[in-house]
Design a protein around this motif. Structure first.
Motif, PDB file in Angstrom:
ATOM      1  N   VAL A  41      -6.145 -17.563  33.272  1.00  0.00           N
ATOM      2  CA  VAL A  41      -5.445 -17.731  31.941  1.00  0.00           C
ATOM      3  C   VAL A  41      -5.573 -16.825  31.975  1.00  0.00           C
ATOM      4  O   VAL A  41      -4.916 -15.453  31.360  1.00  0.00           O
ATOM      5  N   SER A  42      -7.109 -16.119  31.883  1.00  0.00           N
ATOM      6  CA  SER A  42      -7.373 -14.926  30.893  1.00  0.00           C
ATOM      7  C   SER A  42      -8.401 -14.580  31.320  1.00  0.00           C
ATOM      8  O   SER A  42      -9.568 -14.861  31.977  1.00  0.00           O
ATOM      9  N   ALA A  43      -8.291 -13.157  31.793  1.00  0.00           N
ATOM     10  CA  ALA A  43     -10.182 -12.611  32.370  1.00  0.00           C
ATOM     11  C   ALA A  43      -9.705 -11.603  31.949  1.00  0.00           C
ATOM     12  O   ALA A  43      -9.626 -10.877  31.169  1.00  0.00           O
ATOM     13  N   CYS A  44     -11.641 -10.470  31.816  1.00  0.00           N
ATOM     14  CA  CYS A  44     -10.914  -9.117  31.879  1.00  0.00           C
ATOM     15  C   CYS A  44     -12.049  -8.497  32.227  1.00  0.00           C
ATOM     16  O   CYS A  44     -12.387  -8.736  33.249  1.00  0.00           O
ATOM     17  N   LEU A  89     -12.945 -26.207  27.548  1.00  0.00           N
ATOM     18  CA  LEU A  89     -12.604 -25.971  26.331  1.00  0.00           C
ATOM     19  C   LEU A  89     -11.081 -27.587  25.914  1.00  0.00           C
ATOM     20  O   LEU A  89     -10.559 -27.087  26.325  1.00  0.00           O
ATOM     21  N   PRO A  90     -12.004 -27.580  25.106  1.00  0.00           N
ATOM     22  CA  PRO A  90     -10.789 -28.928  23.659  1.00  0.00           C
ATOM     23  C   PRO A  90      -9.863 -28.056  23.185  1.00  0.00           C
ATOM     24  O   PRO A  90      -9.579 -28.360  21.637  1.00  0.00           O
ATOM     25  N   VAL A  91      -8.846 -26.617  23.901  1.00  0.00           N
ATOM     26  CA  VAL A  91      -7.612 -26.443  23.496  1.00  0.00           C
ATOM     27  C   VAL A  91      -6.644 -26.442  24.129  1.00  0.00           C
ATOM     28  O   VAL A  91      -7.587 -26.543  25.691  1.00  0.00           O
ATOM     29  N   GLY A  92      -5.051 -25.744  24.072  1.00  0.00           N
ATOM     30  CA  GLY A  92      -4.258 -25.684  24.909  1.00  0.00           C
ATOM     31  C   GLY A  92      -4.570 -24.441  25.625  1.00  0.00           C
ATOM     32  O   GLY A  92      -5.193 -23.841  25.062  1.00  0.00           O
ATOM     33  N   GLU A  93      -3.897 -23.958  26.833  1.00  0.00           N
ATOM     34  CA  GLU A  93      -3.484 -22.637  26.890  1.00  0.00           C
ATOM     35  C   GLU A  93      -2.910 -21.588  26.293  1.00  0.00           C
ATOM     36  O   GLU A  93      -3.372 -20.622  26.433  1.00  0.00           O
ATOM     37  N   ASP A  94      -2.955 -22.443  25.293  1.00  0.00           N
ATOM     38  CA  ASP A  94      -1.576 -21.354  24.400  1.00  0.00           C
ATOM     39  C   ASP A  94      -2.403 -21.279  23.003  1.00  0.00           C
ATOM     40  O   ASP A  94      -2.008 -20.367  22.067  1.00  0.00           O
ATOM     41  N   SER A  95      -3.578 -21.069  22.475  1.00  0.00           N
ATOM     42  CA  SER A  95      -3.943 -21.389  21.664  1.00  0.00           C
ATOM     43  C   SER A  95      -4.917 -19.777  21.217  1.00  0.00           C
ATOM     44  O   SER A  95      -4.943 -19.333  22.366  1.00  0.00           O
TER      45      SER A  95
END
Lengths: 344, 344
Positions: A33-36, A134-140
């Motif tokens: 979903v996210s890299a860097c 991670l206790p969040v959604g991928e739109d967090s």
């Protein structure tokens, strides 16, 4: 799928590569979903010899579990997870000591047939040991900060911890890159009240002040050493967090550390020999730090991100799609960007 | 009075020198009862360029206070005292931190017009800060062990403390000289149960076993590293006490230290650059130790000597009169003697 490869200095390409599948029963496949891009990726970007075959690159990512091998118990399909910058079984004697970077079964992303982070998906060895939910959604909105749990934030934290930073410690941080800024944040989080940041890029040092730096020293070399000593009663600081990795940075670190203090380094050393002779010996200086076992710190650091106490994700000042990864490298190498987030 | 001077490599002479008198109001004069030759004295004995004027030498002594300046309050004429191997005011910011070797007013014996230890008497600067009273008479059988409080025992202790030795730590000690043997003793005293001593002189390693070494490795270099690793499950030990000071000894130390462990060194470095590049970094090895602030440890270590728990004085295997000091150097340099006690 698409993934980033490096073919040599300055030569980053995004290409088609095989879709990852679990190979061992303990593998999982994570859709990124996210890299860097990491400051350490800039070393091969600056100097890697050109090769016919490219090498996969990128070691920081979070994403959604897409598939798991039959022995994976700790994570499930559909869960959002973050990966530390090396994989590890989290069960061997070294992992048990919190030194996941020395895991007997661990290794680096992009090596030995393992995918790297700057791509659409990654086969994750030892998924139970490596991945943290991670206790969040991928739109967090917290995703950039949670992505720093892969590397830069735990790396800054490792630097501060090994240097012995506490509320009683004055600290010098050398380097205003993303790791240096995270080291400032980590030192402040551990209670340090006096934090001198050595860096000369105004936008970066401004963020350093937001993160907790009380003083900024733009001078380098002997002039920088003199300035830090002037700010600290002539003696330097007990803790010095060396977040660059070059020999001049190490020399500066020994110059600004107080007798009896510690230089901790987390920047990949660009030298084979260091000046650890009689001066360092007679002043009882400790040289510590090393490659950060990020996995060991993720659970400890995550709550402060979730409740907003710290925002290490502020180190990202640009976001690109996967096809623009070459531009991310160019912008970071040219210091136009501090740290670039990649959204496949 | 008579005192020992060094005129160059291999050239030790005992000569007439001026009788010491208090110069500053905080000075005392101590009549030396016992002194000794240090392994570090052997470095100038091996290599000091010849000079017309000799330099005073010796930095370990205990004796009786003969005269005090008007501001000396802590010791009185007639008291038996021991001096650490540097003098210090014991009040400055560094002394307050236990780092007497960085004392703002301190210095070394034999420099800048201060007497050295291998002589009949010594003018002691900052007598209240430097000297520690010994609760025994000058005929006590404990004097050799109490003399080690000047240097070798606290130096071995500093090495063990900075390496983080505890009951849970396996330890490798490199070097079977007096400091190495005292490091074994100190590690055992701090609770270490597994102590591997690297040394090849049978009489010395036998004493090392008496002091607490559980294993002795006579091999050196790569062979020695392989042997220590074999003894420790392949991984080496968390704590490595480097008590030699040469580059090969440091390389051996990095070879036998376990990932995440610490190399502490107390042997005066005979190198300006050390191999602290990527291997040490990637394995998270800490390099620590330094010149030992003996003064900071004397009160802590003395009770165990007084009650017979430890006998560091066993490192002395020869005693000479002051006029025979040149022979003491020769015998130690030839490794005929481990450590020679000098009785003026």
């Amino acid at each position: 799928m698409r993934a980033t490869l490096i073919y040599g200095a300055g030569d980053i390409r995004v290409e088609d590569v095989p879709d990852p599948k679990p190979q061992a029963p303990t593998d999982a496949v994570v859709r990124v979903v996210s890299a860097c891009v990491c400051g350490s990726d800039l070393w091969p970007y600056a100097s890697r010899p050109a090769t016919e075959e490219g090498g996969r690159i990128g070691h920081e990512f979070l994403g959604v579990v897409e598939e798991t091998g039959p022995e994976v118990r700790g994570v499930r399909t559909g869960e959002l997870v973050v990966a530390p910058f090396v994989y590890a079984d989290n069960t061997c004697v070294f992992c048990a000591e919190g030194l996941h970077t020395s895991c007997l079964n661990g290794g680096g992303w992009g090596n030995d047939g393992v995918d790297a982070g700057q791509g659409e998906a990654v086969r994750v060895p030892y998924a139970d040991g490596t991945l943290v939910r991670l206790p969040v959604g991928e739109d967090s909105a917290l995703l950039p900060s949670l992505l720093t749990l892969s590397d830069v934030f735990p790396t800054g934290h490792h630097c501060a911890v090994t240097a012995g930073v506490s509320p009683r410690t004055a600290v010098t941080v050398i380097g205003d890159g993303a790791v240096g800024l995270c080291a400032v944040l980590a030192a402040r989080r551990l209670g340090a009240e006096r934090i001198v940041l050595m860096g000369r890029h105004a936008r970066r040092t401004a963020l350093g002040r937001d993160f907790g730096a009380t003083d900024v020293v733009p001078e380098r070399g002997e002039e920088g050493v003199a300035r830090v000593r002037e700010l600290t009663g002539g003696f330097g600081t007990h803790a010095v967090l060396e977040c660059v990795g070059t020999l001049p940075a190490l020399e500066t670190a020994f110059g600004v550390v107080r007798d009896g203090g510690a230089v901790s380094r987390v920047g990949l050393p660009q030298y084979a020999q260091g000046p650890v002779g009689r001066d360092v010996f007679s002043r009882n200086i400790t040289l510590t730090g090393g490659v950060a076992p990020a996995r060991a710190y993720i659970e400890e650091l995550m709550p402060d991100i979730l409740d907003g106490t710290v925002e290490p994700g502020r180190v990202f000042d640009r976001t690109v799609g996967l096809e623009e990864t070459p531009e991310a490298y160019r912008a970071m190498a040219a210091r136009e960007a501090l740290k670039v987030l990649v959204r496949p």
